[in-house]
Design a protein around this motif. Structure first.
Motif, PDB file in Angstrom:
ATOM      1  N   UNK A  82     -15.994  -3.874   5.801  1.00  0.00           N
ATOM      2  CA  UNK A  82     -16.496  -3.366   4.625  1.00  0.00           C
ATOM      3  C   UNK A  82     -17.811  -3.901   4.935  1.00  0.00           C
ATOM      4  N   UNK A  83     -18.880  -3.140   4.231  1.00  0.00           N
ATOM      5  CA  UNK A  83     -19.764  -3.592   3.797  1.00  0.00           C
ATOM      6  C   UNK A  83     -20.515  -2.298   2.348  1.00  0.00           C
ATOM      7  N   UNK A  84     -21.023  -3.696   1.377  1.00  0.00           N
ATOM      8  CA  UNK A  84     -21.343  -2.867   0.485  1.00  0.00           C
ATOM      9  C   UNK A  84     -22.298  -3.398  -0.063  1.00  0.00           C
ATOM     10  N   UNK A  85     -23.581  -2.791  -1.112  1.00  0.00           N
ATOM     11  CA  UNK A  85     -24.436  -2.794  -1.926  1.00  0.00           C
ATOM     12  C   UNK A  85     -24.266  -2.724  -3.524  1.00  0.00           C
ATOM     13  N   UNK A  86     -23.906  -3.659  -4.527  1.00  0.00           N
ATOM     14  CA  UNK A  86     -22.975  -2.544  -5.915  1.00  0.00           C
ATOM     15  C   UNK A  86     -24.375  -3.267  -6.876  1.00  0.00           C
ATOM     16  N   UNK A  87     -24.078  -4.006  -7.737  1.00  0.00           N
ATOM     17  CA  UNK A  87     -25.240  -4.049  -9.445  1.00  0.00           C
ATOM     18  C   UNK A  87     -24.606  -5.572  -9.651  1.00  0.00           C
ATOM     19  N   UNK A  88     -25.261  -6.550  -8.697  1.00  0.00           N
ATOM     20  CA  UNK A  88     -25.103  -7.622  -8.448  1.00  0.00           C
ATOM     21  C   UNK A  88     -23.880  -8.327  -7.541  1.00  0.00           C
ATOM     22  N   UNK A  89     -23.226  -7.358  -6.652  1.00  0.00           N
ATOM     23  CA  UNK A  89     -22.603  -8.316  -6.293  1.00  0.00           C
ATOM     24  C   UNK A  89     -22.316  -7.130  -4.974  1.00  0.00           C
ATOM     25  N   UNK A  90     -22.290  -7.798  -4.140  1.00  0.00           N
ATOM     26  CA  UNK A  90     -22.196  -7.358  -2.268  1.00  0.00           C
ATOM     27  C   UNK A  90     -20.716  -7.866  -1.940  1.00  0.00           C
ATOM     28  N   UNK A  91     -20.670  -6.868  -0.752  1.00  0.00           N
ATOM     29  CA  UNK A  91     -19.896  -7.216   0.002  1.00  0.00           C
ATOM     30  C   UNK A  91     -19.889  -6.784   1.738  1.00  0.00           C
ATOM     31  N   UNK A  92     -19.250  -8.157   2.060  1.00  0.00           N
ATOM     32  CA  UNK A  92     -19.239  -8.080   3.612  1.00  0.00           C
ATOM     33  C   UNK A  92     -18.166  -8.042   3.947  1.00  0.00           C
ATOM     34  N   UNK A  93     -16.795  -7.589   5.260  1.00  0.00           N
ATOM     35  CA  UNK A  93     -15.769  -7.820   5.230  1.00  0.00           C
ATOM     36  C   UNK A  93     -15.304  -7.734   6.820  1.00  0.00           C
ATOM     37  N   UNK A  94     -15.520  -8.543   7.279  1.00  0.00           N
ATOM     38  CA  UNK A  94     -15.749  -8.544   9.025  1.00  0.00           C
ATOM     39  C   UNK A  94     -14.559  -7.608   9.212  1.00  0.00           C
ATOM     40  N   UNK A  95     -14.578  -7.147  10.525  1.00  0.00           N
ATOM     41  CA  UNK A  95     -13.346  -6.085  11.113  1.00  0.00           C
ATOM     42  C   UNK A  95     -12.610  -7.277  12.182  1.00  0.00           C
ATOM     43  N   UNK A  96     -10.929  -7.183  11.994  1.00  0.00           N
ATOM     44  CA  UNK A  96     -10.080  -7.833  12.695  1.00  0.00           C
ATOM     45  C   UNK A  96      -9.207  -7.287  13.586  1.00  0.00           C
ATOM     46  N   UNK A  97      -8.090  -7.697  15.057  1.00  0.00           N
ATOM     47  CA  UNK A  97      -7.627  -7.380  15.822  1.00  0.00           C
ATOM     48  C   UNK A  97      -6.213  -7.199  14.706  1.00  0.00           C
ATOM     49  N   UNK A  98      -5.788  -5.891  14.520  1.00  0.00           N
ATOM     50  CA  UNK A  98      -4.795  -5.016  14.025  1.00  0.00           C
ATOM     51  C   UNK A  98      -3.377  -6.236  14.207  1.00  0.00           C
ATOM     52  N   UNK A  99      -3.565  -6.473  15.346  1.00  0.00           N
ATOM     53  CA  UNK A  99      -1.150  -7.296  16.045  1.00  0.00           C
ATOM     54  C   UNK A  99      -1.928  -8.653  15.165  1.00  0.00           C
ATOM     55  N   UNK A 100      -2.844  -8.777  14.754  1.00  0.00           N
ATOM     56  CA  UNK A 100      -3.312 -10.705  14.941  1.00  0.00           C
ATOM     57  C   UNK A 100      -2.620 -10.440  13.292  1.00  0.00           C
ATOM     58  N   UNK A 101      -3.253  -9.430  12.166  1.00  0.00           N
ATOM     59  CA  UNK A 101      -3.345  -8.935  10.939  1.00  0.00           C
ATOM     60  C   UNK A 101      -1.657  -9.068  10.751  1.00  0.00           C
ATOM     61  N   UNK A 102      -1.653  -7.948  10.734  1.00  0.00           N
ATOM     62  CA  UNK A 102      -0.057  -7.491  11.007  1.00  0.00           C
ATOM     63  C   UNK A 102       0.636  -8.960  10.829  1.00  0.00           C
ATOM     64  N   UNK A 103       0.632  -9.716  12.115  1.00  0.00           N
ATOM     65  CA  UNK A 103       1.533 -10.711  12.312  1.00  0.00           C
ATOM     66  C   UNK A 103       1.968 -11.776  11.424  1.00  0.00           C
ATOM     67  N   UNK A 104      -0.514 -11.938  11.187  1.00  0.00           N
ATOM     68  CA  UNK A 104       0.028 -12.771   9.576  1.00  0.00           C
ATOM     69  C   UNK A 104       0.711 -12.099   8.508  1.00  0.00           C
ATOM     70  N   UNK A 105       0.576 -10.748   8.558  1.00  0.00           N
ATOM     71  CA  UNK A 105       1.745 -10.756   7.598  1.00  0.00           C
ATOM     72  C   UNK A 105       3.117 -10.438   7.630  1.00  0.00           C
ATOM     73  N   UNK A 106       3.629 -10.586   8.140  1.00  0.00           N
ATOM     74  CA  UNK A 106       4.847 -11.100   8.187  1.00  0.00           C
ATOM     75  C   UNK A 106       5.320 -12.401   8.262  1.00  0.00           C
ATOM     76  N   UNK A 107       4.061 -12.580   8.695  1.00  0.00           N
ATOM     77  CA  UNK A 107       4.109 -14.689   8.300  1.00  0.00           C
ATOM     78  C   UNK A 107       4.239 -15.036   6.712  1.00  0.00           C
TER      79      UNK A 107
END
Length: 748
Positions: free
Chosen positions: A174-199
């Motif tokens: 996601x990306x977003x610009x607020x007041x004094x804060x912004x966010x930029x989270x890059x996308x990831x691969x579902x299988x890799x993220x689930x594998x990390x969650x399980x670990x």
């Protein structure tokens, strides 16, 4: 007299306190209710409301799509009282395959393209429904998993967060610009993220390095290459901040370079425009042709045809990576609204841990909700079974009593809910087989209750359930990685001289310091047009990809790329506009050639030396001090030294004294005054009665031309003996009528 304003009962507040409070309230609203995503479902409020509204409209993956305007109308009318265009743009973004790694909305019609993401059709033309992936966000919504709040006008409720079964925030970014804060989270691969969650479920103390064995790095929807070093990626995952370098991928087909994937959010048309601009400006001679062959089968296919097969493809692409959007940097800044409702920065471990806490709470609430339903049903079944076992008496009470409910409750020890269920029985349900169905349902529900209680009472079983559900969803929605992670060297732009076509040019300098570049070496500089009162001063032959140098009267040398000089079709441009010579200094000559080429530099005092062009280069507008010139003196036009030849140097003074001596007698210096070429008495020089006018370098068996204002005399090789002598001698007088020499030249 007017009555005074009655302020009794009116609250008084300092303007400073009021404005500070109002601004803080506004900023918190923007942060929490508009710009930053919630960690649970990874959605901003408008995105969540769009998805929920579509589910309420029955627009599931298997349903018939409806006009997007219908969805937008429901969203802004029921949940999100803001502009329809902003709402529709948020909807479009969730439908674009090239914007979302796992798009949530299935759009029909024109929803934009990679070349122009904002080229989507109006919402009255497009249709939409949810994709199967949306089920991971909505499937558990009705199972008591989340809190609900009234909508903006209090007429209905909406979920505070969707019960996501997957960490959607990391998957789609996601990306977003607020007041004094912004966010930029890059996308990831579902299988890799689930594998990390399980670990992480198995090993809660796992480090970021451990998690990176599962999550290699971001995975962007448009593919391409992630060329950031491993240490940079790890730093982002450890701190939550940093930048990533993305690069296009290419292959070579029949000598052509075919670009098959572009960096995230880069349009192919923009890249083509950037490359074409370099070609128009003659800064990319290595490329002959450029075309776009993209179609439905190959969404990205940009073809670059090199000038020849000798072109180094890797070197050319490195230049294009450095000078176009074929390589770009993406910012990562993981500011997210946490479970406690406060925004903060997360690293990878903290983000996954927080989401797993959300998931654990969601699953627990789902199980408790289901357990309550099972227990309520078992309670009713107990009452129904009591009724079936005493059916005759129950029927008699119902027929005889005016108010049978309290009588049934007292007679059989039933609750009000059980009694109500008995009274609501239909006659068809009094069959004998119904008792068997009740006992069967009781057995099933009792087994389910036992299973749920075992899970709720065992943290290990709860973890296993969460892991299994994650793995099921990974199997259902997961796919292969699109972005290749590979470390590459930093892209480097080619040197300007490598990018300019190498063509013969003649640099022409006028007496007033105007310069131009004429194509070819057969140009007659005297035949060119000059401004009124101006005329030819000096010319030098070289190549268009070389540096043209100019020496001023103070002995300073300036450099400029030859191809940047104006064409000889015009009258050139004043060098004073390009460089900053000292006050009163004028330009006296021009030089050009390869770095190792040598030229004779001399002052009108009769001193000079041989210099390599490489030692004279200066990109400074103020030039480089090379030749030391006496006060009030000036430099003379430099003379080129032929390569690999035994040469003589000719020097002539303003009164017609000519001296020819061996070139080996003159030193090679990087800068300085030099040695005496021709002996000019200091008294005569200071009085302005005699100066050095010109120098020339004569190759072996070459001829020397002596130019006056009206005519030219050629001295053949055999005639040079009359003027030959040791360096620094006085020289011999030229014949009468040839002593007002303007310049010397030699056969090259």
């Amino acid at each position: 007299m007017q009555n005074q304003l009655n302020l009794e009962g009116v609250e008084k507040q300092a303007l400073k306190d009021y404005t500070e409070k109002a601004y803080l309230n506004y900023s918190m609203y923007v942060i929490l209710d508009r710009a930053l995503p919630q960690i649970g479902d990874g959605l901003k409020p408008v995105q969540r409301r769009i998805i929920y509204a579509m589910s309420e409209l029955g627009l599931s993956a298997g349903s018939k799509p409806k006009k997007s305007a219908r969805t937008v109308g429901d969203v802004i009318g029921k949940f999100h009282p803001h502009g329809d265009s902003a709402c529709y743009e948020a909807m479009v973004l969730m439908a674009q395959e090239f914007s979302y790694r796992y798009s949530i909305i299935d759009g029909q019609g024109n929803w934009g393209s990679t070349d122009d993401p904002k080229s989507f059709a109006a919402m009255r033309y497009t249709e939409s429904r949810l994709k199967p992936y949306a089920k991971s966000l909505l499937a558990e919504l009705a199972h008591g998993t989340v809190d609900w709040v009234p909508n903006f006008d209090g007429t209905m409720d909406e979920p505070v967060v969707l019960p996501a079964r997957l960490p959607n925030l990391l998957l789609n970014g996601t990306t977003g610009i607020a007041v004094g804060l912004s966010t930029d989270v890059p996308p990831h691969n579902l299988r890799e993220v689930v594998s990390a969650c399980v670990h992480l479920i198995d090993k809660p103390k796992a480090t970021v390095a451990d998690l990176m064995k599962h999550i290699k790095g971001p995975d962007f929807p448009t593919g391409g290459e992630l060329v950031s070093p491993h240490d940079d990626i790890r730093a982002i995952y450890e701190t939550g901040n940093g930048t990533l370098r993305l690069r296009a991928t290419y292959k070579v087909e029949d000598g052509d370079i075919v670009i098959t994937a572009l960096p995230y959010q880069i349009a192919g048309s923009k890249v083509l425009e950037q490359i074409a601009a370099q070609m128009r400006n003659k800064k990319l001679p290595l490329v002959e042709d450029l075309r776009d062959e993209s179609d439905h089968e190959d969404p990205i296919r940009l073809v670059i045809t090199p000038k020849s097969r000798k072109v180094d493809v890797e070197e050319l692409m490195s230049h294009l990576f450095a000078t176009t959007s074929l390589e770009r940097t993406v910012r990562a800044n993981m500011n997210i609204v946490a479970l406690d409702g406060r925004p903060r920065a997360f690293n990878l471990h903290g983000l996954l841990t927080e989401w797993l806490a959300f998931r654990r709470d969601t699953v627990t609430r789902r199980l408790n909700h289901r357990l309550q339903i099972v227990e309520d049903r078992l309670h009713i079944l107990d009452g129904l079974l009591t009724a079936y076992l005493n059916i005759d008496e129950v029927i008699a009470i119902i027929r005889q009593e005016d108010k049978p409910k309290p009588v049934l409750m007292e007679r059989f020890g039933l609750s009000e809910i059980q009694a109500e269920a008995i009274l609501n029985l239909r006659l068809r349900n009094l069959a004998k087989l119904e008792e068997m169905k009740i006992r069967g349902e009781q057995d099933e529900l009792s087994a389910e209750r036992k299973k749920i209680e075992m899970i709720l009472n065992s943290p290990a079983r709860l973890k296993t359930l969460i892991k299994n559900e994650l793995l099921e969803d990974a199997e259902a929605y997961g796919d292969a990685r699109r972005t290749v992670i590979v470390e590459r060297d930093t892209a480097k732009a080619l040197d300007e001289t490598q990018l300019v076509a190498s063509e013969p040019v003649t640099i022409v300098l006028s007496q007033r310091g105007w310069a131009r570049a004429a194509k070819g070496h057969e140009v007659d500089p005297f035949a060119l047009s000059y401004k009124s009162g101006d005329g030819f001063l000096a010319a030098a032959r070289g190549r268009s990809n070389q540096l043209a140098m100019f020496i001023d009267s103070s002995g300073r040398v300036y450099s400029a790329s030859a191809h940047t000089l104006p064409s000889a079709r015009g009258q050139g441009e004043p060098l004073s506009g390009r460089f900053n010579p000292p006050d009163g200094a004028g330009f006296c000559g021009t030089l050009i050639g390869e770095p190792n080429d040598r030229w004779v530099l001399a002052s009108d005092a009769g001193y000079g030396f041989i210099a390599k062009l490489d030692d004279l280069v200066s990109r400074n507008k103020a030039g480089k001090a090379v030749l030391r010139v006496p006060s009030g003196g000036r430099a003379v036009v430099p003379a080129p030294v032929p390569a690999d030849a035994e040469c003589l140097i000719a020097a002539v003074s303003s009164i017609g004294r000519l001296l020819i001596f061996e070139m080996d007698d003159l030193p090679e210096l990087a800068k300085g005054k030099g040695n005496k070429l021709l002996n000019i008495p200091s008294k005569k020089y200071q009085a302005g009665e005699e100066q050095l006018v010109s120098v020339a370098v004569i190759p072996e068996e070459g001829n020397l031309q002596v130019h006056t204002a009206a005519r030219t005399m050629t001295l053949k090789w055999n005639d040079l003996d009359d003027y030959y002598g040791e360096r620094a001698l006085r020289g011999s007088m030229l014949p009468q009528g040839w002593r007002k020499v303007e310049r010397l030249s030699a056969d090259q």
